[in-house]
Structure formats: structure tokens, C-alpha cells
Design a protein around this motif. Structure first.
Motif, short mmCIF file in Angstrom:
data_model
loop_
_atom_site.label_atom_id
_atom_site.label_comp_id
_atom_site.label_asym_id
_atom_site.label_seq_id
_atom_site.Cartn_x
_atom_site.Cartn_y
_atom_site.Cartn_z
N ARG A 145 -14.20 49.28 57.31
CA ARG A 145 -14.31 48.49 56.09
C ARG A 145 -13.12 47.54 55.95
NH1 ARG A 145 -14.74 52.30 52.81
NH2 ARG A 145 -16.99 52.28 52.44
N GLN A 146 -11.94 48.03 56.22
CA GLN A 146 -10.74 47.20 56.13
C GLN A 146 -10.79 46.06 57.15
OE1 GLN A 146 -8.47 47.32 53.82
NE2 GLN A 146 -7.19 45.69 54.67
N ALA A 147 -11.26 46.37 58.36
CA ALA A 147 -11.37 45.33 59.39
C ALA A 147 -12.38 44.27 58.98
CB ALA A 147 -11.78 45.96 60.72
N LEU A 148 -13.49 44.70 58.38
CA LEU A 148 -14.50 43.75 57.93
C LEU A 148 -13.96 42.84 56.83
CD1 LEU A 148 -17.70 45.99 57.81
CD2 LEU A 148 -17.31 44.04 59.33
N MET A 149 -13.20 43.41 55.92
CA MET A 149 -12.64 42.62 54.82
C MET A 149 -11.68 41.56 55.34
SD MET A 149 -12.07 45.38 51.74
CE MET A 149 -11.79 44.07 50.55
N MET A 150 -10.96 41.88 56.40
CA MET A 150 -9.98 40.95 56.95
C MET A 150 -10.61 39.92 57.90
SD MET A 150 -6.80 43.59 57.66
CE MET A 150 -5.72 42.27 58.25
N ILE A 151 -11.69 40.32 58.58
CA ILE A 151 -12.26 39.42 59.59
C ILE A 151 -13.30 38.46 59.02
CG2 ILE A 151 -14.26 40.77 60.40
CD1 ILE A 151 -13.36 40.13 63.26
N GLN A 152 -13.90 38.82 57.86
CA GLN A 152 -14.96 37.98 57.33
C GLN A 152 -14.52 36.53 57.08
OE1 GLN A 152 -18.22 38.86 57.16
NE2 GLN A 152 -18.51 36.68 56.74
N PRO A 153 -13.31 36.29 56.56
CA PRO A 153 -12.89 34.89 56.40
C PRO A 153 -12.85 34.11 57.72
CG PRO A 153 -11.52 36.32 55.06
CD PRO A 153 -12.35 37.22 55.93
N LYS A 162 -17.64 27.86 53.31
CA LYS A 162 -16.56 28.19 52.40
C LYS A 162 -16.19 29.65 52.60
CE LYS A 162 -18.03 24.98 48.75
NZ LYS A 162 -18.52 24.87 47.34
N LEU A 163 -14.93 29.99 52.45
CA LEU A 163 -14.50 31.37 52.66
C LEU A 163 -15.04 32.24 51.53
CD1 LEU A 163 -10.80 31.02 53.86
CD2 LEU A 163 -12.94 30.76 55.13
N SER A 164 -15.76 33.28 51.88
CA SER A 164 -16.35 34.17 50.88
C SER A 164 -15.27 34.80 50.00
CB SER A 164 -17.19 35.26 51.55
OG SER A 164 -16.47 35.90 52.59
N VAL A 165 -14.11 35.06 50.57
CA VAL A 165 -13.03 35.66 49.81
C VAL A 165 -12.50 34.71 48.74
CG1 VAL A 165 -11.14 34.92 51.33
CG2 VAL A 165 -10.94 37.07 50.05
N ASP A 166 -12.73 33.40 48.93
CA ASP A 166 -12.29 32.40 47.96
C ASP A 166 -13.32 32.15 46.86
OD1 ASP A 166 -9.91 32.08 49.31
OD2 ASP A 166 -10.55 30.28 50.39
N VAL A 167 -14.60 32.22 47.21
CA VAL A 167 -15.63 31.89 46.22
C VAL A 167 -16.06 33.10 45.40
CG1 VAL A 167 -16.49 29.99 47.65
CG2 VAL A 167 -17.57 32.25 47.83
N LEU A 168 -15.61 34.28 45.79
CA LEU A 168 -15.98 35.50 45.08
C LEU A 168 -14.76 36.09 44.37
CD1 LEU A 168 -18.07 37.23 47.91
CD2 LEU A 168 -18.97 35.89 46.00
N SER A 169 -15.02 36.84 43.33
CA SER A 169 -13.95 37.60 42.69
C SER A 169 -13.62 38.78 43.59
CB SER A 169 -14.40 38.10 41.32
OG SER A 169 -15.42 39.09 41.46
N PRO A 170 -12.46 39.42 43.42
CA PRO A 170 -12.13 40.59 44.24
C PRO A 170 -13.21 41.67 44.18
CG PRO A 170 -10.17 39.85 43.10
CD PRO A 170 -11.32 39.03 42.55
N TYR A 221 -26.79 36.18 47.45
CA TYR A 221 -25.94 35.63 46.39
C TYR A 221 -24.69 34.97 46.98
CZ TYR A 221 -22.42 35.72 42.65
OH TYR A 221 -21.43 35.39 41.76
N VAL A 222 -24.10 35.62 47.96
CA VAL A 222 -22.90 35.05 48.61
C VAL A 222 -23.27 33.77 49.36
CG1 VAL A 222 -21.06 35.44 50.28
CG2 VAL A 222 -21.81 37.32 48.79
N ASP A 223 -24.41 33.77 50.03
CA ASP A 223 -24.87 32.55 50.71
C ASP A 223 -24.94 31.38 49.72
OD1 ASP A 223 -25.15 33.58 53.24
OD2 ASP A 223 -27.25 34.13 52.98
N GLU A 224 -25.51 31.66 48.56
CA GLU A 224 -25.67 30.60 47.56
C GLU A 224 -24.33 30.12 47.02
OE1 GLU A 224 -28.26 32.53 44.83
OE2 GLU A 224 -30.10 32.10 45.99
N LYS A 225 -23.40 31.05 46.81
CA LYS A 225 -22.07 30.68 46.33
C LYS A 225 -21.36 29.79 47.36
CE LYS A 225 -19.77 32.40 43.34
NZ LYS A 225 -19.32 31.98 41.98
N GLN A 226 -21.50 30.12 48.62
CA GLN A 226 -20.86 29.34 49.68
C GLN A 226 -21.48 27.96 49.83
OE1 GLN A 226 -21.28 32.41 52.79
NE2 GLN A 226 -19.05 32.45 52.94
N ALA A 227 -22.75 27.85 49.45
CA ALA A 227 -23.46 26.58 49.61
C ALA A 227 -23.19 25.62 48.44
CB ALA A 227 -24.95 26.82 49.72
N GLN A 228 -22.63 26.10 47.37
CA GLN A 228 -22.39 25.26 46.19
C GLN A 228 -21.27 24.23 46.43
OE1 GLN A 228 -21.63 27.99 42.96
NE2 GLN A 228 -23.75 28.67 42.85
#
Length: 228
Positions: A145-153, A162-170, A221-228
Motif C-alpha cells: 500500500r505504501q509503495a502504491l501511494m508513492m508510485i502512483q504520481p 494530472k497527479l492524483s495526489v494533487d487533485v484529491l484530498s488526503p 471519480y479520480v479519472d474525472e478529477k484528472q480530466a478537469q
């Protein structure tokens, strides 16, 4: 030198150890062209389902980049029986793209994180490389889980998103990573292979459909946030 020429040269160099058929070579090239034409791809972690976009002219010229993670295709095949040489070659090309796009320092961290994921697939994954996270040690689940959180950006960047970590709240970002893991867990329990096409909820066993649909909703939902 264009992508096709680079690919043929790479296959020729490795031919002393492994000789893909001409049909496979052309199929890989056609698939790379198809990937280049796609506007957006979603990464759902799999053994070789990383859907990084491949820019024209990128490929490893002397060796398969995937060997750095798996040793060889033959070694991967021993553990994940549904792995294909076509997918292995595409994954190598995608790693080559990552090395070129991220730069030396970022690629080093990216590869370390990817190694956590790929080694976990080999040890705990089913024949498709999907992991049922409810069936492995909690300590390992937390490490993945930690690796996924760090590698997703990194995946977002390589996909031109757009970086999901930037467009989403923690809180949303944590739910997103959890949704990716739930999605994979359901695939593992269902024995489904995402490489064979989109997975519709009606293909999933009834008792898994609710959490599967919930995970898909979050990912959408994340796809849509990144597409905005």
C-alpha cells in the motif's frame, strides 16, 4: 532511428538467448502503435499491465528492461503462467520510456517502488499476477500500500495526467489507493484477467459485485478529477 527499427534491433541482440517469432515481433510493434494512438490509459497494477504511454522512438536497444525486475521472461512464466512474451516486450518498452522521461534520480526511486510491486506479484499473485490482499500477511499489505501511494504520481506523470495526489484530498487519495487494491483483490478471487478486456460487474461473482462496483466508482471519480 524509428521505433520499429529500434525494436527489431533489440530483438536481434537478444536473439541469442530468446527468439520471438516474426509474428510476435509485428504484433508487439502494432500494439505499441495502438498505445501511442490512445489519449489516456488507466493504470491498474498488474504483473505487466502497466499502461504507460510509449512515445515514438523509445525502446531498450540492447536488453529488455523487464529483465532488471524479473530476471527473464522464462523466470516470470514460472510464477505467473498467463504472462505473455508480447506483454513482456511491451512492459520493457514502457520501462524504457520511464527511464527517459523521469530522469536518473526519479527513475531510481520509481524502479525501487516498482520492484516492491513486481516481487509481490511473483510471490503472492495468481496466474494473472493479481493479489488477494486478504490472504497475505498484513505487514506485506501495508508495504505494498505504501509503495502504491508513492508510485502512483509517477504513473500519472508518465501517462500525461494530472497527479492524483494533487487533485484529491488526503482522504480521497487514501480511498483511491485502497480502491485499486480492492479492484485487484476481486480480480484475483474471480480469476479474471484484465488483459483480456474490460471487466464488467456481471462477470464478477455475486458476493463480490458490491465492493467491485464501489472500487470502480472511485477510480472513475479520480479519472474525472484528472480530466478537469
Amino acid at each position: 532511428m524509428n521505433l520499429e527499427t529500434q525494436l527489431m534491433e533489440s530483438l536481434k541482440e537478444r536473439g541469442k538467448e530468446l527468439i520471438p517469432t516474426p509474428e510476435l515481433k509485428m504484433k508487439v510493434i502494432n500494439n505499441i502503435d495502438a498505445v501511442n494512438r490512445k489519449v489516456k490509459k488507466r493504470l491498474v497494477i498488474g504483473v505487466i499491465t502497466a499502461t504507460l504511454l510509449i512515445p515514438t522512438g523509445v525502446f531498450a536497444s540492447q536488453s529488455f528492461f523487464a529483465d532488471e525486475l524479473y530476471g527473464s521472461f522464462e523466470n516470470l512464466k514460472k510464477h505467473i503462467t498467463n504472462a505473455t512474451m508480447e506483454g513482456y516486450l511491451l512492459f520493457s518498452a514502457k520501462l524504457s520510456q520511464a527511464k527517459g522521461d523521469l530522469g536518473e534520480e526519479d527513475y531510481k526511486q520509481f524502479k525501487q517502488l516498482l520492484d516492491v510491486l513486481t516481487s509481490s506479484k511473483i510471490k503472492y499473485g495468481d496466474r494473472n499476477g493479481n493479489i488477494d490482499y486478504d490472504q497475505i500477511p498484513l505487514k506485506k499489505v501495508n508495504q505494498i500500500r505504501q509503495a502504491l501511494m508513492m508510485i502512483q504520481p509517477y504513473f500519472d506523470k508518465l501517462n500525461g495526467q494530472k497527479l492524483s495526489v494533487d487533485v484529491l484530498s488526503p482522504e480521497e487519495y487514501n480511498k483511491y489507493i485502497e480502491a485499486l487494491m480492492v479492484y485487484e483483490k476481486v480480480l484475483a478471487r474471480s480469476g479474471l484477467n484484465p488483459n483480456e478486456g474490460p471487466i464488467e460487474v456481471n462477470r464478477v461473482p455475486t458476493n463480490l459485485q458490491k465492493e467491485f462496483q464501489e472500487s470502480k466508482t472511485i477510480i472513475k471519480y479520480v479519472d474525472e478529477k484528472q480530466a478537469q
